[in-house]
Design a protein around this motif. Structure first.
Motif, PDB file in Angstrom:
ATOM      1  N   ASN A  76       0.815  -1.220   0.000  1.00  0.00           N
ATOM      2  CA  ASN A  76       0.000   0.000   0.000  1.00  0.00           C
ATOM      3  C   ASN A  76       0.846   1.266   0.000  1.00  0.00           C
ATOM      4  O   ASN A  76       0.312   2.364  -0.032  1.00  0.00           O
ATOM      5  CB  ASN A  76      -1.006  -0.001   1.156  1.00  0.00           C
ATOM      6  N   GLY A  77       2.153   1.115   0.050  1.00  0.00           N
ATOM      7  CA  GLY A  77       3.047   2.263  -0.063  1.00  0.00           C
ATOM      8  C   GLY A  77       3.468   2.890   1.245  1.00  0.00           C
ATOM      9  O   GLY A  77       4.234   3.852   1.247  1.00  0.00           O
ATOM     10  N   SER A  78       3.016   2.380   2.378  1.00  0.00           N
ATOM     11  CA  SER A  78       3.403   2.993   3.650  1.00  0.00           C
ATOM     12  C   SER A  78       4.776   2.535   4.137  1.00  0.00           C
ATOM     13  O   SER A  78       5.360   3.159   5.007  1.00  0.00           O
ATOM     14  CB  SER A  78       2.339   2.729   4.726  1.00  0.00           C
ATOM     15  N   MET A  79       5.312   1.457   3.558  1.00  0.00           N
ATOM     16  CA  MET A  79       6.662   0.994   3.897  1.00  0.00           C
ATOM     17  C   MET A  79       7.586   1.312   2.730  1.00  0.00           C
ATOM     18  O   MET A  79       7.844   0.478   1.870  1.00  0.00           O
ATOM     19  CB  MET A  79       6.673  -0.516   4.175  1.00  0.00           C
ATOM     20  N   LEU A  80       8.066   2.541   2.699  1.00  0.00           N
ATOM     21  CA  LEU A  80       8.941   2.971   1.611  1.00  0.00           C
ATOM     22  C   LEU A  80      10.364   2.490   1.855  1.00  0.00           C
ATOM     23  O   LEU A  80      10.796   2.332   3.001  1.00  0.00           O
ATOM     24  CB  LEU A  80       8.912   4.493   1.492  1.00  0.00           C
ATOM     25  N   ALA A  81      11.089   2.292   0.786  1.00  0.00           N
ATOM     26  CA  ALA A  81      12.470   1.832   0.890  1.00  0.00           C
ATOM     27  C   ALA A  81      13.343   2.930   1.487  1.00  0.00           C
ATOM     28  O   ALA A  81      13.303   4.066   1.028  1.00  0.00           O
ATOM     29  CB  ALA A  81      13.002   1.454  -0.486  1.00  0.00           C
ATOM     30  N   PRO A  82      14.121   2.594   2.514  1.00  0.00           N
ATOM     31  CA  PRO A  82      15.085   3.568   3.041  1.00  0.00           C
ATOM     32  C   PRO A  82      16.153   3.857   1.979  1.00  0.00           C
ATOM     33  O   PRO A  82      16.389   3.036   1.090  1.00  0.00           O
ATOM     34  CB  PRO A  82      15.709   2.848   4.245  1.00  0.00           C
ATOM     35  N   SER A  83      16.768   4.985   2.102  1.00  0.00           N
ATOM     36  CA  SER A  83      17.816   5.375   1.163  1.00  0.00           C
ATOM     37  C   SER A  83      18.978   4.382   1.232  1.00  0.00           C
ATOM     38  O   SER A  83      19.488   4.077   2.313  1.00  0.00           O
ATOM     39  CB  SER A  83      18.318   6.774   1.510  1.00  0.00           C
ATOM     40  N   LYS A  84      19.380   3.902   0.072  1.00  0.00           N
ATOM     41  CA  LYS A  84      20.505   2.959   0.021  1.00  0.00           C
ATOM     42  C   LYS A  84      21.805   3.641   0.446  1.00  0.00           C
ATOM     43  O   LYS A  84      22.645   3.032   1.095  1.00  0.00           O
ATOM     44  CB  LYS A  84      20.639   2.403  -1.396  1.00  0.00           C
ATOM     45  N   ALA A  85      21.943   4.927   0.119  1.00  0.00           N
ATOM     46  CA  ALA A  85      23.160   5.666   0.463  1.00  0.00           C
ATOM     47  C   ALA A  85      23.209   6.023   1.947  1.00  0.00           C
ATOM     48  O   ALA A  85      24.244   5.881   2.592  1.00  0.00           O
ATOM     49  CB  ALA A  85      23.248   6.942  -0.377  1.00  0.00           C
ATOM     50  N   ASN A  86      22.091   6.488   2.504  1.00  0.00           N
ATOM     51  CA  ASN A  86      22.063   6.938   3.895  1.00  0.00           C
ATOM     52  C   ASN A  86      21.830   5.825   4.900  1.00  0.00           C
ATOM     53  O   ASN A  86      22.181   5.960   6.063  1.00  0.00           O
ATOM     54  CB  ASN A  86      20.981   8.002   4.093  1.00  0.00           C
ATOM     55  N   ASN A  87      21.181   4.751   4.467  1.00  0.00           N
ATOM     56  CA  ASN A  87      20.833   3.666   5.385  1.00  0.00           C
ATOM     57  C   ASN A  87      20.962   2.319   4.665  1.00  0.00           C
ATOM     58  O   ASN A  87      19.968   1.660   4.396  1.00  0.00           O
ATOM     59  CB  ASN A  87      19.404   3.882   5.906  1.00  0.00           C
ATOM     60  N   PRO A  88      22.207   1.909   4.354  1.00  0.00           N
ATOM     61  CA  PRO A  88      22.368   0.679   3.575  1.00  0.00           C
ATOM     62  C   PRO A  88      21.818  -0.569   4.272  1.00  0.00           C
ATOM     63  O   PRO A  88      21.238  -1.435   3.620  1.00  0.00           O
ATOM     64  CB  PRO A  88      23.881   0.569   3.363  1.00  0.00           C
ATOM     65  N   GLU A  89      21.943  -0.649   5.577  1.00  0.00           N
ATOM     66  CA  GLU A  89      21.424  -1.807   6.306  1.00  0.00           C
ATOM     67  C   GLU A  89      19.895  -1.829   6.272  1.00  0.00           C
ATOM     68  O   GLU A  89      19.286  -2.862   6.023  1.00  0.00           O
ATOM     69  CB  GLU A  89      21.916  -1.790   7.750  1.00  0.00           C
ATOM     70  N   GLY A  90      19.276  -0.674   6.490  1.00  0.00           N
ATOM     71  CA  GLY A  90      17.820  -0.580   6.428  1.00  0.00           C
ATOM     72  C   GLY A  90      17.303  -0.885   5.029  1.00  0.00           C
ATOM     73  O   GLY A  90      16.288  -1.556   4.859  1.00  0.00           O
ATOM     74  N   HIS A  91      18.022  -0.405   4.021  1.00  0.00           N
ATOM     75  CA  HIS A  91      17.624  -0.671   2.640  1.00  0.00           C
ATOM     76  C   HIS A  91      17.724  -2.159   2.331  1.00  0.00           C
ATOM     77  O   HIS A  91      16.839  -2.726   1.685  1.00  0.00           O
ATOM     78  CB  HIS A  91      18.476   0.130   1.652  1.00  0.00           C
ATOM     79  N   ALA A  92      18.776  -2.805   2.794  1.00  0.00           N
ATOM     80  CA  ALA A  92      18.952  -4.247   2.555  1.00  0.00           C
ATOM     81  C   ALA A  92      17.837  -5.043   3.231  1.00  0.00           C
ATOM     82  O   ALA A  92      17.294  -5.989   2.643  1.00  0.00           O
ATOM     83  CB  ALA A  92      20.318  -4.699   3.053  1.00  0.00           C
ATOM     84  N   THR A  93      17.463  -4.650   4.445  1.00  0.00           N
ATOM     85  CA  THR A  93      16.381  -5.333   5.165  1.00  0.00           C
ATOM     86  C   THR A  93      15.055  -5.127   4.439  1.00  0.00           C
ATOM     87  O   THR A  93      14.291  -6.071   4.234  1.00  0.00           O
ATOM     88  CB  THR A  93      16.285  -4.815   6.611  1.00  0.00           C
ATOM     89  N   TRP A  94      14.776  -3.879   4.038  1.00  0.00           N
ATOM     90  CA  TRP A  94      13.556  -3.582   3.284  1.00  0.00           C
ATOM     91  C   TRP A  94      13.526  -4.386   1.984  1.00  0.00           C
ATOM     92  O   TRP A  94      12.509  -4.975   1.630  1.00  0.00           O
ATOM     93  CB  TRP A  94      13.471  -2.085   2.974  1.00  0.00           C
ATOM     94  N   SER A  95      14.641  -4.423   1.282  1.00  0.00           N
ATOM     95  CA  SER A  95      14.723  -5.117   0.004  1.00  0.00           C
ATOM     96  C   SER A  95      14.463  -6.616   0.165  1.00  0.00           C
ATOM     97  O   SER A  95      13.759  -7.229  -0.655  1.00  0.00           O
ATOM     98  CB  SER A  95      16.104  -4.888  -0.616  1.00  0.00           C
ATOM     99  N   ARG A  96      14.994  -7.204   1.221  1.00  0.00           N
ATOM    100  CA  ARG A  96      14.775  -8.634   1.482  1.00  0.00           C
ATOM    101  C   ARG A  96      13.285  -8.912   1.711  1.00  0.00           C
ATOM    102  O   ARG A  96      12.719  -9.840   1.139  1.00  0.00           O
ATOM    103  CB  ARG A  96      15.624  -9.070   2.677  1.00  0.00           C
ATOM    104  N   CYS A  97      12.636  -8.083   2.525  1.00  0.00           N
ATOM    105  CA  CYS A  97      11.200  -8.245   2.778  1.00  0.00           C
ATOM    106  C   CYS A  97      10.395  -8.015   1.504  1.00  0.00           C
ATOM    107  O   CYS A  97       9.468  -8.773   1.197  1.00  0.00           O
ATOM    108  CB  CYS A  97      10.732  -7.281   3.866  1.00  0.00           C
ATOM    109  N   ASN A  98      10.736  -6.971   0.760  1.00  0.00           N
ATOM    110  CA  ASN A  98      10.050  -6.678  -0.492  1.00  0.00           C
ATOM    111  C   ASN A  98      10.145  -7.861  -1.446  1.00  0.00           C
ATOM    112  O   ASN A  98       9.159  -8.238  -2.074  1.00  0.00           O
ATOM    113  CB  ASN A  98      10.647  -5.424  -1.140  1.00  0.00           C
ATOM    114  N   ASP A  99      11.322  -8.464  -1.548  1.00  0.00           N
ATOM    115  CA  ASP A  99      11.510  -9.581  -2.466  1.00  0.00           C
ATOM    116  C   ASP A  99      10.681 -10.797  -2.062  1.00  0.00           C
ATOM    117  O   ASP A  99      10.145 -11.509  -2.925  1.00  0.00           O
ATOM    118  CB  ASP A  99      12.985  -9.956  -2.577  1.00  0.00           C
ATOM    119  N   ILE A 100      10.557 -11.038  -0.762  1.00  0.00           N
ATOM    120  CA  ILE A 100       9.728 -12.158  -0.298  1.00  0.00           C
ATOM    121  C   ILE A 100       8.264 -11.902  -0.652  1.00  0.00           C
ATOM    122  O   ILE A 100       7.562 -12.784  -1.156  1.00  0.00           O
ATOM    123  CB  ILE A 100       9.908 -12.399   1.210  1.00  0.00           C
TER     124      ILE A 100
END
Length: 163
Positions: A76-100
Protein backbone atom coordinates in the motif's frame (compact mmCIF):
# COMPACT_ATOMS: atom_id res chain seq x y z
CA UNK A 1 12.57 -8.35 36.39
CA UNK A 2 14.20 -7.46 33.08
CA UNK A 3 16.00 -4.13 32.94
CA UNK A 4 13.85 -2.93 30.02
CA UNK A 5 10.67 -3.14 32.09
CA UNK A 6 9.27 -1.31 35.12
CA UNK A 7 6.60 -2.74 37.37
CA UNK A 8 3.60 -0.80 38.60
CA UNK A 9 1.98 -1.14 42.00
CA UNK A 10 -0.44 -3.74 40.55
CA UNK A 11 2.42 -5.95 39.36
CA UNK A 12 1.81 -5.07 35.69
CA UNK A 13 4.96 -4.94 33.60
CA UNK A 14 5.31 -1.60 31.85
CA UNK A 15 7.80 -0.69 29.14
CA UNK A 16 10.87 1.25 30.15
CA UNK A 17 10.07 4.92 29.39
CA UNK A 18 13.56 5.42 27.94
CA UNK A 19 12.79 2.72 25.33
CA UNK A 20 9.31 3.95 24.31
CA UNK A 21 9.24 5.28 20.75
CA UNK A 22 12.50 3.57 19.83
CA UNK A 23 12.78 1.58 16.61
CA UNK A 24 11.48 -1.98 16.85
CA UNK A 25 13.90 -4.85 16.68
CA UNK A 26 13.79 -6.96 13.48
CA UNK A 27 13.11 -9.91 15.81
CA UNK A 28 9.90 -8.22 17.08
CA UNK A 29 6.85 -9.96 15.57
CA UNK A 30 5.06 -6.62 15.11
CA UNK A 31 7.96 -5.20 13.11
CA UNK A 32 7.08 -5.19 9.37
CA UNK A 33 10.67 -6.29 8.69
CA UNK A 34 10.28 -9.43 10.78
CA UNK A 35 10.76 -12.51 8.63
CA UNK A 36 9.38 -15.72 10.06
CA UNK A 37 11.33 -18.90 9.27
CA UNK A 38 8.36 -20.06 7.16
CA UNK A 39 8.54 -16.89 5.01
CA UNK A 40 10.59 -17.60 1.90
CA UNK A 41 10.61 -16.75 -1.80
CA UNK A 42 8.67 -19.91 -2.71
CA UNK A 43 5.84 -19.13 -0.28
CA UNK A 44 2.32 -19.39 -1.72
CA UNK A 45 0.02 -17.26 0.43
CA UNK A 46 -3.37 -18.23 -1.03
CA UNK A 47 -4.67 -21.52 -2.35
CA UNK A 48 -6.39 -20.29 -5.53
CA UNK A 49 -4.02 -18.61 -8.01
CA UNK A 50 -5.02 -15.38 -9.72
CA UNK A 51 -6.31 -16.29 -13.17
CA UNK A 52 -7.84 -12.94 -14.10
CA UNK A 53 -11.46 -13.88 -13.45
CA UNK A 54 -11.08 -14.26 -9.68
CA UNK A 55 -9.29 -11.00 -8.88
CA UNK A 56 -11.69 -9.76 -6.17
CA UNK A 57 -11.53 -12.92 -4.07
CA UNK A 58 -7.78 -13.34 -4.73
CA UNK A 59 -7.15 -9.75 -3.62
CA UNK A 60 -9.15 -10.20 -0.38
CA UNK A 61 -7.28 -13.41 0.39
CA UNK A 62 -3.90 -11.80 -0.31
CA UNK A 63 -4.69 -8.78 1.86
CA UNK A 64 -5.62 -11.09 4.74
CA UNK A 65 -2.46 -13.16 4.27
CA UNK A 66 -0.22 -10.09 4.09
CA UNK A 67 -1.97 -8.46 7.05
CA UNK A 68 -1.38 -11.52 9.24
CA UNK A 69 2.32 -11.14 8.44
CA UNK A 70 2.27 -7.38 9.06
CA UNK A 71 3.35 -6.74 5.46
CA UNK A 72 0.51 -4.65 3.98
CA UNK A 73 2.76 -1.59 4.02
CA UNK A 74 4.85 -3.08 1.25
CA UNK A 75 1.90 -3.09 -1.16
CA UNK A 76 0.00 0.00 0.00
CA UNK A 77 3.05 2.26 -0.06
CA UNK A 78 3.40 2.99 3.65
CA UNK A 79 6.66 0.99 3.90
CA UNK A 80 8.94 2.97 1.61
CA UNK A 81 12.47 1.83 0.89
CA UNK A 82 15.09 3.57 3.04
CA UNK A 83 17.82 5.37 1.16
CA UNK A 84 20.50 2.96 0.02
CA UNK A 85 23.16 5.67 0.46
CA UNK A 86 22.06 6.94 3.90
CA UNK A 87 20.83 3.67 5.38
CA UNK A 88 22.37 0.68 3.57
CA UNK A 89 21.42 -1.81 6.31
CA UNK A 90 17.82 -0.58 6.43
CA UNK A 91 17.62 -0.67 2.64
CA UNK A 92 18.95 -4.25 2.55
CA UNK A 93 16.38 -5.33 5.16
CA UNK A 94 13.56 -3.58 3.28
CA UNK A 95 14.72 -5.12 0.00
CA UNK A 96 14.78 -8.63 1.48
CA UNK A 97 11.20 -8.25 2.78
CA UNK A 98 10.05 -6.68 -0.49
CA UNK A 99 11.51 -9.58 -2.47
CA UNK A 100 9.73 -12.16 -0.30
CA UNK A 101 6.40 -10.34 -0.73
CA UNK A 102 7.04 -9.84 -4.46
CA UNK A 103 7.73 -13.55 -4.87
CA UNK A 104 4.70 -14.49 -2.79
CA UNK A 105 2.44 -12.38 -5.01
CA UNK A 106 3.92 -13.78 -8.22
CA UNK A 107 3.74 -17.36 -6.86
CA UNK A 108 -0.02 -16.96 -6.43
CA UNK A 109 -0.61 -15.95 -10.05
CA UNK A 110 -1.29 -17.97 -13.16
CA UNK A 111 2.07 -18.41 -14.97
CA UNK A 112 1.09 -16.09 -17.85
CA UNK A 113 0.12 -13.35 -15.41
CA UNK A 114 3.28 -13.94 -13.37
CA UNK A 115 5.43 -13.59 -16.51
CA UNK A 116 3.78 -10.24 -17.30
CA UNK A 117 4.87 -8.67 -13.99
CA UNK A 118 8.33 -10.20 -13.82
CA UNK A 119 10.22 -6.99 -14.55
CA UNK A 120 8.83 -4.77 -11.81
CA UNK A 121 11.24 -4.04 -8.99
CA UNK A 122 8.84 -3.73 -6.04
CA UNK A 123 5.90 -5.66 -4.65
CA UNK A 124 3.91 -2.42 -4.72
CA UNK A 125 4.45 -2.01 -8.47
CA UNK A 126 3.26 -5.59 -9.08
CA UNK A 127 0.22 -5.03 -6.83
CA UNK A 128 -0.71 -1.79 -8.60
CA UNK A 129 -0.35 -3.35 -12.06
CA UNK A 130 -2.55 -6.31 -11.13
CA UNK A 131 -5.10 -3.98 -9.57
CA UNK A 132 -5.18 -1.77 -12.67
CA UNK A 133 -5.63 -4.73 -14.99
CA UNK A 134 -8.06 -6.86 -13.03
CA UNK A 135 -10.01 -4.67 -10.60
CA UNK A 136 -12.31 -3.58 -13.40
CA UNK A 137 -13.52 -7.12 -13.77
CA UNK A 138 -14.73 -8.14 -17.14
CA UNK A 139 -17.03 -5.17 -17.67
CA UNK A 140 -17.62 -5.93 -21.34
CA UNK A 141 -18.74 -9.48 -20.51
CA UNK A 142 -20.94 -8.27 -17.65
CA UNK A 143 -22.59 -5.81 -20.05
CA UNK A 144 -23.17 -8.59 -22.61
CA UNK A 145 -24.80 -10.84 -20.00
CA UNK A 146 -27.01 -8.02 -18.73
CA UNK A 147 -27.99 -7.10 -22.28
CA UNK A 148 -28.74 -10.72 -23.20
CA UNK A 149 -30.82 -11.12 -20.05
CA UNK A 150 -32.78 -7.97 -20.84
CA UNK A 151 -33.27 -9.00 -24.48
CA UNK A 152 -34.38 -12.46 -23.39
CA UNK A 153 -36.90 -10.97 -20.93
CA UNK A 154 -38.17 -8.59 -23.61
CA UNK A 155 -38.54 -11.36 -26.18
CA UNK A 156 -40.32 -13.57 -23.64
CA UNK A 157 -42.67 -10.74 -22.69
CA UNK A 158 -43.38 -9.94 -26.35
CA UNK A 159 -44.04 -13.60 -27.15
CA UNK A 160 -46.35 -14.00 -24.15
CA UNK A 161 -48.49 -10.98 -25.04
CA UNK A 162 -48.99 -12.08 -28.65
CA UNK A 163 -50.15 -15.58 -27.79
Amino acid sequence: MAEDNHSSSQGIVLPNPSKVGKEKSPADLSNPYFIHPSDHSGLVLVSKPLNGDNYSSWKRSMIRALNTRNKLGFINGSMLAPSKANNPEGHATWSRCNDIIYSSIVNTCDPKIADSVNFYSTAREVWEDLDTRFSQGNLARIFEIQRDTTLHRNSTTTTDTTA
